[in-house]
Every structure is written in C-alpha cells, then in structure tokens.
Design an enzyme around this catalytic site. Structure first.
Site, PDB file in Angstrom:
ATOM      1  N   CYS A  24     -12.788  34.878  33.261  1.00 32.09           N
ATOM      2  CA  CYS A  24     -11.608  34.646  32.436  1.00 32.09           C
ATOM      3  C   CYS A  24     -10.478  34.082  33.304  1.00 32.09           C
ATOM      4  O   CYS A  24     -10.121  34.684  34.316  1.00 32.09           O
ATOM      5  CB  CYS A  24     -11.167  35.961  31.791  1.00 32.09           C
ATOM      6  SG  CYS A  24      -9.575  35.860  30.960  1.00 32.09           S
TER       7      CYS A  24
ATOM      8  N   LYS B 152      -2.574   5.728  -1.919  1.00 31.93           N
ATOM      9  CA  LYS B 152      -3.634   4.840  -1.456  1.00 31.93           C
ATOM     10  C   LYS B 152      -4.780   5.737  -1.001  1.00 31.93           C
ATOM     11  O   LYS B 152      -4.709   6.387   0.044  1.00 31.93           O
ATOM     12  CB  LYS B 152      -3.177   3.939  -0.320  1.00 31.93           C
ATOM     13  CG  LYS B 152      -4.260   2.934   0.064  1.00 31.93           C
ATOM     14  CD  LYS B 152      -3.679   1.691   0.708  1.00 31.93           C
ATOM     15  CE  LYS B 152      -4.683   0.559   0.773  1.00 31.93           C
ATOM     16  NZ  LYS B 152      -5.755   0.784   1.728  1.00 31.93           N
TER      17      LYS B 152
HETATM   18  S1  IVH Z   1      -5.169  -1.675  -6.205  1.00 33.16           S
HETATM   19  C1  IVH Z   1      -4.045  -4.815  -6.404  1.00 33.16           C
HETATM   20  N1  IVH Z   1      -4.544   0.833  -5.816  1.00 33.16           N
HETATM   21  O1  IVH Z   1      -7.265  -0.291  -1.124  1.00 33.16           O
HETATM   22  C2  IVH Z   1      -5.255  -4.919  -5.657  1.00 33.16           C
HETATM   23  N2  IVH Z   1      -6.148  -0.133  -4.383  1.00 33.16           N
HETATM   24  O2  IVH Z   1      -6.760  -3.007   0.320  1.00 33.16           O
HETATM   25  C3  IVH Z   1      -6.340  -4.031  -6.109  1.00 33.16           C
HETATM   26  N3  IVH Z   1      -7.040   1.422  -2.723  1.00 33.16           N
HETATM   27  O3  IVH Z   1     -10.107  -2.083  -1.852  1.00 33.16           O
HETATM   28  C4  IVH Z   1      -6.367  -2.711  -5.476  1.00 33.16           C
HETATM   29  N4  IVH Z   1      -5.892   3.180  -3.359  1.00 33.16           N
HETATM   30  O4  IVH Z   1     -10.201   0.354  -2.375  1.00 33.16           O
HETATM   31  C5  IVH Z   1      -5.284  -0.193  -5.396  1.00 33.16           C
HETATM   32  N5  IVH Z   1      -3.901   3.060  -5.629  1.00 33.16           N
HETATM   33  C6  IVH Z   1      -4.638   2.028  -5.212  1.00 33.16           C
HETATM   34  C7  IVH Z   1      -5.546   2.154  -4.148  1.00 33.16           C
HETATM   35  C8  IVH Z   1      -6.266   1.040  -3.743  1.00 33.16           C
HETATM   36  C9  IVH Z   1      -6.802   2.742  -2.510  1.00 33.16           C
HETATM   37  C10 IVH Z   1      -7.969   0.623  -1.892  1.00 33.16           C
HETATM   38  C11 IVH Z   1      -8.951  -0.165  -2.693  1.00 33.16           C
HETATM   39  C12 IVH Z   1      -8.873  -1.581  -2.180  1.00 33.16           C
HETATM   40  C13 IVH Z   1      -8.016  -1.466  -0.978  1.00 33.16           C
HETATM   41  C14 IVH Z   1      -7.104  -2.642  -0.950  1.00 33.16           C
END
Ligand code: IVH
Length: 686
Positions: free
Chosen positions: A425, A130
């Site tokens: 110090c 993420k």
């Molecule tokens: S999928 C399935 N994959 O997290 C829904 N999102 O809360 C579509 N994000 O706004 C998002 N890493 O900016 C997806 N590997 C990942 C992600 C990711 C970061 C962020 C994205 C989104 C938020 C969702």
C-alpha cells in the site's frame, strides 16, 4: 351451419381477435417505449403476445407486416440493398464557436440572407438537441412502415429495414390514419444505461466492447443479421421529414414535429420555439445545464428556422441547409499522453489506479489526473503507460480514461499490473491483496492504514462492535485530522486535555466520552473480532469465530483450512481473515489493544454440538406449507443444526417452499441438495 360456414366464422373470429391484439400490443409498445409510461405488467404483455403468435401460427394468412410478432423476421443478409432517397438527406453546418456569439452569428447570417434589417422583427427558431447516433429515414405508406434507410452519402443509403423493425420505439404502423406517404427522419441512438449493460454483456460473452453509444448504435443497425440487431437496446427520436404524398405539411417545423409525435413516433421533449439570437443562446445554456443528466449523449443543439416557407427561401449550399445549424458545446473528450499510473487508497482500503496525464484542456478545465477504475478496466481497454489516450470529462464526474488510440502506440509497451507495481500500500506499506473473484485490489492494513483510519475507527466504536457511545463521525473526523488518534489503541490513551480543545467538546462531554471508552475495555471476544473490521466478517461470523475458537490466540493461530472448519466460513471469508491477520501492522494493533487493557472472557473451543443435525447448515427459502420460518429454524437448531442466511458451498441443505427465489437458483448452481418441508421433517426424525 355447415362445416364450411363454421370454418369461415372461426377464421373471421380469429382475424378480428388478431387485429384487436395487434392494436392492443402496439398501444402498449407506444406507452412503454415512447411515452415511458407502461400500461400493463410484463406478464400481461407476454400473454397477449403469445396469444397473437398462436393465432398467427394457426392462420398464417393473418400474419401482417405490422404485427408486433414480426419485428424480428428477416434473414441474415450478404449486404444491404441500396436505397435512393427521393428527398436527399442533408447534413448540418456546425458552429464551432461554443459561446453565445456562435448563436448570434447564425441569426445574423440568416437575417442577412433573408434581407432583413435591424428594424425587422426577430425570427422564430425551432431549437432541439443534436442526437449522437445514426441518421435514419423511415418510410411509411398508408401508415405502415415499409422501408428504413441509412443516410449514406445523402443521395443513396442502405436498406436496413429488417434491423430497424427490431427497434421497439419505432412503430410498425402509425397511429390514426397515416398519409399516403410520409418519410420521417431521425436518429437511432443508444441510451447510456443501455450502452453500459450491453458492454457488460459483451464482456461476459468475451466479445469486444463498444467505444461509445454512437458506435454501438451504428454498429447494431449495420449488422447483417437482424437477430443480432434485435438484441441491441436501441432508441429513436424523429427530427424532420423527407418525402410526403397526400399529406398537408404544417407551416412550421415545430408543428411538423408535433404531428410526427401524434403519429406515435418518439420526438424528444427537450425542444422549444424561441425568438432571435438571445432565444437561441438561452436554449444553448439551458441544455448545457441539463446535458450531463440526460439519459443519452448529445453532440450539441440544433437551431432551425421555424417557418418552412422561409426555409425554402433560404435553400442550401452543398448539402447544408442555410436555415439550420448545429451549435456545439466545449469538447468533453480530448487526446493526451498517459505518463504514468499511480494508485489512490480509499476509505475502505480499495486501491484505484489513477492515470497521470500530460495536462490537457477538456470540458472547460485542465485535467492532469483521470481514473482508470480498476485492473479489469485497464485490461479491457488495454491501456498502457506511454499510450495516447482519450480522456473524458462530463460535468462534475471524475475525468476518466476512455481508451488508448492504438494507431498511435509506438512499438511494444508493457502491460500495467497493479499488484506487481504496488505490492504494498503506497499509504501505509501493508501488503495489497485481491480476491480471486474480486475486481478491486485492497490494502490489508485496515487497522493501521491512514487512508482507512476514519472508517476503521467509526466501525470500531460502533454500537454492535465496541459500543463507544458518543464517538460519532464528527468527532472521529476531528480526532484524526488533528492527529490525536491514529489507530484504535490511541483511544485508550486519551486524556481530558487532548479532548477539551476540540470543537463542541466541553469538560463534561470529554468526561462522558472517556467514561464510554473506559467502559468498552471490558467486552466480549465476538464484539472484539467484529470491531477489527475484517472484510467479509460481519457480526454473525464474528460470533461463530468466537464460539469456535474460544480465544483470540486460537483464532490468530488458525490457518485458512482451520478457519474453514467454522460453520458458514467458506474459502472467501477464510481468506479475508487470514490476510488480515497475516498483516503485521494489524497484529501489532491487536496486541497493543490487549496491552491497553481491552479484555473479555475467554472460553474453551466449542465442542461440536450434539443432535441429529450437528454440524449441518441449512438455508430456508420461500414459504413452507405448515412450518413458519421461525418454527423451522427452532426445530433445526434444537437438533444442533445451523440456519444461515445465504447459500454457499458450505450449505448442506436448502429447504425450499413456495415462491423460493434466488437462493434456490444459487443452490442449483452450486449443486447444494434441495429439500422440501417433508424432507426436512424426515431428517429431523431420522
Ligand atoms: S436535421 C437539416 N436535426 O446530424 C438537415 N439532424 O450533420 C437534416 N442530427 O445526419 C438534419 N440531431 O443524423 C437534424 N435534431 C437534429 C439532429 C440531427 C442529430 C444528425 C443527423 C444528421 C447530422 C447532420
């Protein structure tokens, strides 16, 4: 061929060359920004880029939207136009149970929704990171990037195409035959190293710092002036799809990402297809171990049901798909109260301010202290005692204070000034100093301060200082820890009895060590000065000081101005020496060493050497046309001049040859006269 035909042929040649250059540059961009494996040196890239720019300047009609020269083209905007997403941009439900049970809960929920029983086989999941940045949807039509939009409320976002075009990792044209329409969704983020560099530059320009890479990335994309966005080091990872037309969408999410990668769009390599709850938990644990070593921040991991047909069946509830979840890690940041600031003295005498915190649980442990690095950082972050602060702890790294929560500051709090609060110090009571251009404050009691003891003794005994054979770090460690030796003077008071009880120290080695210490009593003034470990005084400066002053008393009587009369001693070095000698504790140790019988031959102060170049300091840089470096040095020294290794305000001339580097730049900066070999010959012959 008439003139008309000739012109036609020329512009056809230009058109084909331009197309070739565009492809070549795009391939190099891909290798560099996506694969992280550069294929050509920067200079070659620049040459191709300029050639394309020249062709486009002569033939503006050849300038295409996907040309690498057109990344920064847009004008500053008053506001971003709105973009309606054809396929809404969803968000992900977050699992806050950071244990393996969090993964199991998701798997159980999905199985229940799909009506699967215990006897049904395990489900397949695509697992990925993420990313912690800003969601972006990239729309490619027939392979060309035509629009980039932020998520906004999921239905309508902002058109940030001009800014996104400046992100070099995002191709302006897809590799191969792009589909009619494909929207690639992913995250724009900033690498940690790029973030640090950006903040350094911000500080240099007197602009405000970004709190974290995510804010920096989001702020950059939401810049109304694309020229500013272009200077921000942004990166991108794709993680999904939006609208597609004229493309056969693969059957699984993992294959979708493979296809996106094949289009030349960056997809993070840390992803996997796993089975069941155990597979999910395994990925979660694997990434936890990797996390701190990643070049960018992550916010957890994401699990997605791999088969798109099953995703369809699961659908979503209020903007959150049932087929995906974000699985977090224990927070690395927490909020707490800054009770006080104290300092820690390091081995080199550097004073590090340390925050005393109201204990707080962060990153899996209770944190009570965190580093504040130095006074500049405290000022930059504007941290004050009594503030609520964000504390961050990543892996094994020392916890640090990220910054205060200004909204929670109750009334005026006084600023923290290290030198006012700690003029002495806290370890040894010597005075604390901080050089004008220096970030770090230091204890000046180098010979005396217990915090610096081991370092000072090792240096004192080192080969080019007092040359006490056998006194290495293991032994120094033992001698100091057993409180047998506190300052170098104690070495000259050692007896066999004190030594034989130490680890790996027999009667014989004890005798050898004592003999080596005994031998070191007779030394040279230069070695003795070097052995004191005065900051900024290396071997060469120690030698110059010895030669110039002739005796230790003369050196100890010299003020900063007198010190600056020594060739190559500038204000900074003079200040270090003066501060060291102004510290009574140091003078005491020096006197005790003399009393213990450490001696050398003293001479009269050096008279200024004769010769045409007497008193002049030269610095050589680059390759001279006829003289080797040693020859030039010998000629200068034969005329009473000196050759120094680095350029300072005290340098009289820099002699520059072919391929002169940073020394030349430094000379220009300081306004030191620069001459070539002919100029040097003229001085020698004058
Ligand atoms: S999928 C399935 N994959 O997290 C829904 N999102 O809360 C579509 N994000 O706004 C998002 N890493 O900016 C997806 N590997 C990942 C992600 C990711 C970061 C962020 C994205 C989104 C938020 C969702």
């Amino acid at each position: 061929m008439d003139l008309f035909d000739q012109a036609g042929a020329a512009s056809r040649a230009a058109a084909s060359r331009a197309a070739q250059l565009r492809d070549e540059l795009a391939a190099h961009d891909h290798a560099y920004y996506v694969l992280d494996a550069p294929t050509v040196p920067d200079a070659e890239y620049d040459r191709l880029f300029r050639e394309l720019q020249a062709i486009e300047a002569a033939h503006p009609e050849l300038r295409t939207a996907d040309s690498p020269t057109q990344r920064v083209g847009g004008r500053p905007l008053a506001q971003f136009p709105a973009v309606r997403h054809r396929v809404p941009m969803l968000s992900i439900r977050t699992e806050t149970d950071t244990e393996a049970s969090g993964a199991a809960a998701f798997d159980a929920r999905v199985r229940r929704e799909l009506g699967l029983g215990a006897q049904d086989p395990e489900l397949e999941y695509a697992t990925e990171l993420k990313f912690d940045g800003l969601a972006i949807s990239l729309r490619y039509e027939r392979g060309v990037l035509v629009q980039a939009a932020t998520r906004g409320d999921g239905e309508t976002g902002e058109d940030v195409t001009s800014n996104v075009r400046t992100v070099k990792a995002i191709p302006l044209r897809l590799r191969g035959a792009g589909p009619e329409v494909i929207e690639i969704r992913g995250e724009i983020y900033m690498r940690r190293d790029d973030f640090e560099t950006l903040n350094r530059h911000q500080a240099e320009r007197g602009e405000k710092n970004f709190v974290n890479p995510r804010n920096a990335a989001a702020g950059s994309i939401r810049q109304l002036d694309p020229a500013i966005a272009a200077r921000r080091p942004l990166s991108f990872f794709a993680y999904g799809l939006g609208d597609t037309q004229g493309w056969t969408v693969p059957a699984t999410h993992a294959e979708v990402l493979d296809a996106i990668a094949a289009f030349g769009v960056p997809v993070c390599a840390h992803r996997a297809v796993v089975r069941g709850a155990a597979g999910l938990a395994g990925f979660h644990a694997r990434i936890a171990a990797l996390r701190d070593g990643l070049p960018f921040d992550i916010d957890g991991v994401v699990y997605k049901v791999n088969t798109l047909a099953l995703q369809q069946r699961l659908g979503f509830v209020t903007r959150e798909p049932r087929w995906a979840v974000a699985h977090k890690y224990p927070a690395q940041e927490a909020l707490t109260l800054l009770r006080d600031i104290e300092v820690q003295v390091g081995r080199t005498g550097a004073l590090t301010p340390v925050a005393r915190l109201e204990p707080v649980f962060v990153g899996g442990v209770t944190v009570t202290n965190a580093t504040l690095h130095n006074q500049d950082e405290i000022d930059r972050k504007d941290v004050r005692i009594g503030d609520w602060v964000v504390v961050r702890r990543a892996g094994d790294v020392i916890p640090e204070v990220v910054g205060p929560v200004l909204e929670r500051r109750a009334g005026e709090l006084p600023r923290f000034r290290l030198l006012e609060r700690f003029p002495l110090c806290p370890v040894c009571g010597s005075h604390v100093v901080r050089g004008e251009d220096e970030v770090v404050a230091r204890c000046s009691g180098g010979l005396f301060c217990p915090a610096q003891r081991k370092q000072a003794l090792l240096h004192f005994a080192s080969r080019r200082a007092m040359d006490i054979e056998g006194l290495g770090d293991k032994l120094v460690e033992q001698l100091v820890d057993a409180a047998i030796v506190k300052t170098p003077v104690d070495l000259y008071r050692l007896g066999v009895l004190a030594l034989v009880n130490l680890e790996r120290m027999g009667e014989k080695s004890a005798q050898n060590l004592l003999a080596a210490i005994e031998k070191s009593r007779s030394t040279t003034l230069a070695r003795f000065i070097f052995a004191l470990g005065i900051r900024n005084v290396g071997e060469a400066t120690a030698r110059d000081l010895a030669r110039h002053f002739g005796s230790l008393d003369a050196l100890m009587a010299a003020d900063e101005l007198a010190l600056q009369q020594v060739p190559d001693v500038g204000p900074i070095v003079a200040r270090s020496i003066a501060e060291f000698l102004a510290e009574p504790h140091n003078r005491e140790v020096i006197e005790q060493l003399r009393a213990a019988g450490v001696h050398w031959e003293e001479g009269a102060p050096a008279v200024a050497p004769a010769g045409r170049l007497a008193g002049k300091t030269f610095v050589l840089t680059g390759t001279l046309p006829t003289l080797s470096r040693d020859e030039a040095k010998a000629l200068i020294e034969a005329q009473g001049g000196k050759v120094a290794g680095s350029v300072s305000k005290k340098t009289n001339y820099v002699v520059a040859g072919e391929e002169a580097g940073s020394k030349l730049a430094k000379a220009e900066e300081l306004g030191v006269p620069i001459i070539d070999e002919a100029g040097l010959q003229a001085l020698l012959a004058a």
